[in-house]
Design a protein around this motif. Structure first.
Motif, mmCIF file in Angstrom:
data_model
loop_
_atom_site.group_PDB
_atom_site.id
_atom_site.type_symbol
_atom_site.label_atom_id
_atom_site.label_comp_id
_atom_site.label_asym_id
_atom_site.label_seq_id
_atom_site.Cartn_x
_atom_site.Cartn_y
_atom_site.Cartn_z
ATOM 1 N N ALA A 185 0.851 -1.204 -0.031
ATOM 2 C CA ALA A 185 -0.048 -0.061 -0.128
ATOM 3 C C ALA A 185 0.861 1.188 -0.009
ATOM 4 O O ALA A 185 1.741 1.379 -0.911
ATOM 5 C CB ALA A 185 -0.835 0.039 1.248
ATOM 6 N N ASP A 186 0.652 2.110 0.724
ATOM 7 C CA ASP A 186 1.286 3.597 0.884
ATOM 8 C C ASP A 186 2.512 3.488 1.982
ATOM 9 O O ASP A 186 2.855 4.391 2.843
ATOM 10 C CB ASP A 186 0.537 4.620 1.297
ATOM 11 N N GLY A 187 2.930 2.260 2.469
ATOM 12 C CA GLY A 187 4.010 1.939 3.378
ATOM 13 C C GLY A 187 5.384 2.606 2.934
ATOM 14 O O GLY A 187 5.567 2.593 1.864
ATOM 15 N N VAL A 188 6.022 3.218 3.935
ATOM 16 C CA VAL A 188 7.421 4.032 3.558
ATOM 17 C C VAL A 188 8.416 3.317 4.465
ATOM 18 O O VAL A 188 9.712 3.683 4.150
ATOM 19 C CB VAL A 188 7.255 5.169 3.843
ATOM 20 N N MET A 189 8.254 2.308 5.282
ATOM 21 C CA MET A 189 9.227 1.713 6.043
ATOM 22 C C MET A 189 8.788 0.154 6.647
ATOM 23 O O MET A 189 7.509 0.178 6.386
ATOM 24 C CB MET A 189 9.785 2.616 7.172
ATOM 25 N N SER A 195 7.782 1.858 13.091
ATOM 26 C CA SER A 195 7.143 2.850 12.459
ATOM 27 C C SER A 195 5.768 3.350 13.219
ATOM 28 O O SER A 195 5.321 4.426 13.006
ATOM 29 C CB SER A 195 6.365 1.811 11.230
ATOM 30 N N THR A 196 5.285 2.431 14.221
ATOM 31 C CA THR A 196 4.308 2.929 14.871
ATOM 32 C C THR A 196 4.676 3.966 15.772
ATOM 33 O O THR A 196 4.017 5.362 15.828
ATOM 34 C CB THR A 196 3.608 1.887 15.966
ATOM 35 N N LEU A 200 4.472 6.292 10.835
ATOM 36 C CA LEU A 200 4.669 6.220 9.573
ATOM 37 C C LEU A 200 4.066 5.016 9.097
ATOM 38 O O LEU A 200 4.040 4.014 9.839
ATOM 39 C CB LEU A 200 6.096 6.342 9.330
ATOM 40 N N PRO A 201 3.362 5.071 8.029
ATOM 41 C CA PRO A 201 2.767 3.755 7.366
ATOM 42 C C PRO A 201 3.635 2.670 7.094
ATOM 43 O O PRO A 201 4.923 2.963 6.611
ATOM 44 C CB PRO A 201 2.074 4.418 5.999
ATOM 45 N N GLY A 202 3.687 1.299 7.532
ATOM 46 C CA GLY A 202 4.561 0.433 7.100
ATOM 47 C C GLY A 202 4.209 -0.369 6.055
ATOM 48 O O GLY A 202 3.270 -0.726 5.708
ATOM 49 N N ILE A 203 5.333 -1.165 5.605
ATOM 50 C CA ILE A 203 5.204 -2.482 4.648
ATOM 51 C C ILE A 203 5.384 -3.738 5.625
ATOM 52 O O ILE A 203 6.405 -3.873 5.923
ATOM 53 C CB ILE A 203 6.480 -1.995 3.626
ATOM 54 N N THR A 262 19.029 -2.033 10.754
ATOM 55 C CA THR A 262 17.753 -2.333 11.024
ATOM 56 C C THR A 262 16.974 -1.047 10.890
ATOM 57 O O THR A 262 17.174 0.068 10.674
ATOM 58 C CB THR A 262 17.481 -2.896 12.360
ATOM 59 N N ASP A 263 15.443 -1.258 11.053
ATOM 60 C CA ASP A 263 14.616 -0.340 10.893
ATOM 61 C C ASP A 263 14.658 0.970 12.325
ATOM 62 O O ASP A 263 14.342 2.076 11.911
ATOM 63 C CB ASP A 263 13.205 -0.770 11.119
ATOM 64 N N ALA A 264 15.724 0.626 13.243
ATOM 65 C CA ALA A 264 15.982 1.431 14.148
ATOM 66 C C ALA A 264 16.815 2.821 13.322
ATOM 67 O O ALA A 264 16.887 3.735 14.010
ATOM 68 C CB ALA A 264 16.922 1.008 15.188
ATOM 69 N N ALA A 265 17.492 2.434 12.294
ATOM 70 C CA ALA A 265 18.127 3.576 11.582
ATOM 71 C C ALA A 265 17.242 4.559 11.032
ATOM 72 O O ALA A 265 17.548 5.779 10.687
ATOM 73 C CB ALA A 265 18.977 3.000 10.348
#
Length: 427
Positions: A185-189, A195-196, A200-203, A262-265
């Motif tokens: 969808a419109d996820g960006v990370m 992300s929460t 931000l919208p997630g993938i 990781t997503d922590a970046a």
């Protein structure tokens, strides 16, 4: 040319020992100890590592169309500085290789301006729309090495099935980006705790896994090969491992950033960490490293995606995806995984030489006598600080800026000719 006195590591020949490399007429002539070659130029490799030249399956050179991001000249200089001797050039939205004119342009421009070898990767569908197949036979005749819609997934299963059937007729490998756009969808990370917290919208990782599973079914039922390019989740690794254990012809690649970060970046809304596929959890990262270590994921590709400053210096959701990674890929992996004991050096070199050559069907990535003398000589002890302002690439988008890394190429040879010598581009 005689490369003298180095440690030669050539995974394609299970070689890791002190040896010399003799080069004649642009080809590897002999590899072994104490080679005497009267009249040959000698390059002293004492204390250095000698490997086949690195080969990258996923690079965006952006020419023609987005020369503000990169050109063939700047991108291939960056490749040489990163130890690469060959790169596979992917399409971008502005430069889609869905016809022979674009493929031929890239080949001509690379012959004129390229520092290393450049292999065009054609598009699977017209305009990378995912709807209508490109003229695959025309692309093959023009010199495309494989086909891929890059980070534009071929979501329509019927279209992908036809692509796999027709590409086999022209011996074109299909490189599939495993992502279901409806699930993404419109996820960006990565969809998760970070992300929460960032709002931000997630993938979700399942957006990758369902397409990976689909490609496994296609490869099995059609008796063809599929290359997943690239992968990012632990469950995708399990799918690949399951398929390979059952004899399905499947291969996959992973990026340096998905192996190291990781997503922590993304905390602090750092757009240099906004990539596709996204950085995921540490559990995913560790699973990917393990998959490279045991060969389940055979290829490491930089996914070099230079962006302009304006494309990155904006709000996270609107920022462009990508990392300009050619100049840091090997050093970051060597420092972050090999020196920490997470990944053997042999596996790192294999995943960046012999394995990508095999996927693309190239007689490269090896120091076998008779092969082109594409060679990289490494100073593994050489320590340096990443400075994006000093990059040969036009891209400044790199999350390792300011980091201390070890490992730099002392020399790079393409076809037996120095393109980098003593750390400086020589052409």
């Amino acid at each position: 040319m005689l490369l003298k006195g180095g440690r030669v590591l050539d995974p394609s020949n299970d070689l890791d020992s002190p040896a010399d490399v003799l080069i004649e007429r642009g080809l590897v002539a002999r590899v072994g100890p104490d080679i005497a070659a009267k009249g040959a130029e000698v390059f002293d490799c004492s204390g250095l590592l000698v490997t086949p030249g690195l080969l990258d399956t996923k690079v965006h050179l952006n020419e023609p169309g987005r020369e503000d991001r990169e050109t063939i000249a700047t991108g291939t200089r960056a490749a040489a500085l990163g130890g690469y001797t060959a790169v596979a050039c992917r399409s971008t939205q502005e430069m889609v290789m869905d016809n022979q004119t674009v493929v031929q342009f890239i080949r001509r421009r690379a012959a004129r301006d390229g520092v290393v070898r450049v292999f065009p990767i054609g598009a699977v569908t017209r305009g990378m729309s995912g709807k209508e197949l490109a003229e695959l036979g025309e692309l093959a005749v023009a010199g495309a090495l494989a086909v891929s819609d890059d980070d534009h997934p071929v979501a329509d299963a019927a279209v992908m099935r036809r692509a796999l059937v027709y590409s086999r007729m022209f011996e074109l490998p299909v490189l599939s980006f495993p992502l279901d756009p409806e699930l993404a969808a419109d996820g960006v990370m990565h969809e998760g705790r970070t992300s929460t917290e960032l709002g931000l919208p997630g993938i979700p990782s399942i957006a990758e896994e369902v397409i990976a599973a689909r490609e496994v079914i296609f490869a099995d039922s059609l008796g063809c090969h599929v290359h997943l390019s690239p992968v990012s989740s632990a469950d995708t690794v399990d799918i690949i491992r399951y398929a390979r254990e059952r004899g399905v012809s499947l291969s996959a690649e992973v990026t340096p950033h998905n192996l190291l970060l990781t997503d922590a970046a993304c905390e602090g809304y750092d757009t240099n960490a906004k990539v596709s596929p996204p950085l995921r959890t540490d559990a995913d990262r560790r699973a990917l490293v393990g998959a490279v270590a045991d060969g389940t994921v055979s290829v490491i590709a930089s996914d070099h995606s230079p962006c302009t400053v304006a494309e990155k210096q904006t709000e996270f959701a609107r920022a462009a995806d990508g990392i300009a990674g050619l100049e840091t890929a090997f050093a970051a992996l060597y420092t972050g995984l090999v020196l920490t004991g997470e990944l053997p050096l042999e596996r790192l070199v294999r995943a960046m030489t012999a394995a990508p050559a095999k996927v693309l069907g190239l007689a490269l990535g090896s120091l076998t006598p008779g092969y082109p003398a594409d060679v990289t000589v490494w100073d593994l002890a050489g320590e340096w600080t990443v400075d994006v302002e000093a990059f040969a690439s036009k891209g400044r988008n790199n999350p390792f800026h300011g980091k201390r890394l070890k490992g730099r190429p002392a020399a790079v040879l393409v076809g037996g000719r120095f393109v980098l010598r003593n750390g400086e581009v020589a052409v």
